[in-house]
Structure formats: structure tokens, C-alpha cells
Design a protein around this motif. Structure first.
Motif, PDB file in Angstrom:
ATOM      1  N   VAL A  21     -28.873 -96.157  14.829  1.00 17.10           N
ATOM      2  CA  VAL A  21     -27.817 -97.095  14.438  1.00 17.10           C
ATOM      3  C   VAL A  21     -26.462 -96.390  14.489  1.00 17.10           C
ATOM      4  O   VAL A  21     -25.574 -96.792  15.218  1.00 17.10           O
ATOM      5  CB  VAL A  21     -28.067 -97.701  13.034  1.00 17.10           C
ATOM      6  N   ALA A  81     -35.923-105.273   7.591  1.00 17.52           N
ATOM      7  CA  ALA A  81     -35.745-104.031   8.351  1.00 17.52           C
ATOM      8  C   ALA A  81     -36.697-102.938   7.882  1.00 17.52           C
ATOM      9  O   ALA A  81     -37.192-102.956   6.752  1.00 17.52           O
ATOM     10  CB  ALA A  81     -34.307-103.531   8.209  1.00 17.52           C
ATOM     11  N   PHE A  93     -34.858-103.969  13.180  1.00 19.88           N
ATOM     12  CA  PHE A  93     -34.598-105.257  12.549  1.00 19.88           C
ATOM     13  C   PHE A  93     -35.425-106.327  13.266  1.00 19.88           C
ATOM     14  O   PHE A  93     -34.917-107.029  14.136  1.00 19.88           O
ATOM     15  CB  PHE A  93     -33.103-105.592  12.640  1.00 19.88           C
ATOM     16  N   ARG A 139     -29.009-107.669  10.528  1.00 21.33           N
ATOM     17  CA  ARG A 139     -28.231-106.643  11.230  1.00 21.33           C
ATOM     18  C   ARG A 139     -26.801-107.126  11.466  1.00 21.33           C
ATOM     19  O   ARG A 139     -25.847-106.378  11.268  1.00 21.33           O
ATOM     20  CB  ARG A 139     -28.890-106.270  12.550  1.00 21.33           C
TER      21      ARG A 139
END
Length: 147
Positions: free
Chosen positions: A9, A87, A113, A122
Motif C-alpha cells: 500500500v 481487509a 481488500f 479502500r
């Protein structure tokens, strides 16, 4: 759950005016102090871990709301993993000496996710910038506590 198997991420980094031992201690203290608000959020989204438990300083298996400690290398690396309805995720703290009395700390987030609800989550949390703002605040708090 293996954190590196999750999609990347982001990473947030700061150089703190404290040695690795002080920063390590501060990470544990800040994460524990955030437990009150985090417990309410963990309940809301259905986190697997909803309360703090286990040894302090952190050891493998210790928990805080939203996370289980899965890797501990004192003064170098702390891996927290968790999951909830939207998640599966990991937060990886890495510390490096960055000159005398200075430590570079990075906080890497990895997460999956799944499904439509995960995509919406998200969008609301990560794409909105909320996650990045929270990570910056977390690193500032660790820096203040480490002094």
C-alpha cells in the motif's frame, strides 16, 4: 498471515532525533496508548483482535486492538498483522541507525481488500488520504515519545 504476501500500500518514513532503543520503546508505548480509540474502531469493523493482551514490551502473539504482533526483532523490526470484515493487513516498522542519536523509522503498510466492500473501504480509508494522514500522525507521536 505472511505480511509480504499482501499487496503493498505505502511506506511512511521519518528520521527521529533518538537512538533505536528509544524509538523502539516509543513505538510500543504509542501503539499501546492508541488502544482506547482503536478498540472502538476494531469493534466497529469486526477486527479479529479487539483488545490489548500479552507481554509488554511486545512479543510474538501480543495484541493491540486491530493487530497481532507476528515478528519482533528488538530495535530493528516489528510486524503487526490483522484482519477485519473489509481487509487483511500488515504494518511493518523498520528501524535503522541514521547517525549518532538519530534513527530512521519506516512504517510500511500492506493490505488486501477483497470484494466490493473491501474496494469501498479502500476508497474511503486509503484513497481518501485518511490512512496517510494517520500514519504521519503516528510517526510524529513516536518521535515525540522517543525524546
Amino acid at each position: 498471515m505472511k505480511p509480504h504476501s499482501l499487496p503493498y500500500v505505502d511506506t511512511h518514513t521519518a528520521v527521529l532525533m533518538a537512538g533505536p532503543d528509544a524509538v523502539w520503546r516509543a513505538i510500543g508505548e504509542v501503539m499501546d496508548r492508541s488502544s482506547d480509540g482503536a478498540a472502538r474502531y476494531a469493534e466497529l469493523v469486526g477486527c479479529a483482535d479487539r483488545k490489548a493482551s500479552g507481554p509488554r514490551p511486545f512479543a510474538e502473539g501480543s495484541t493491540i486492538p486491530g493487530f497481532t504482533v507476528t515478528t519482533v526483532v528488538p530495535g530493528r523490526e516489528l510486524v503487526l498483522t490483522g484482519r477485519h470484515r473489509f481487509a487483511r493487513y500488515a504494518l511493518v516498522f523498520r528501524l535503522e541507525q541514521h547517525g549518532p542519536g538519530r534513527t530512521r523509522v519506516s512504517a510500511e503498510t500492506r493490505a488486501a481488500f477483497p470484494g466490493w466492500s473491501g474496494m469501498l473501504y479502500r476508497l474511503l480509508v486509503v484513497s481518501s488520504g485518511g490512512h496517510a494522514g494517520g500514519m504521519r500522525r503516528l510517526l510524529r507521536a513516536i518521535g515525540r515519545r522517543a525524546k
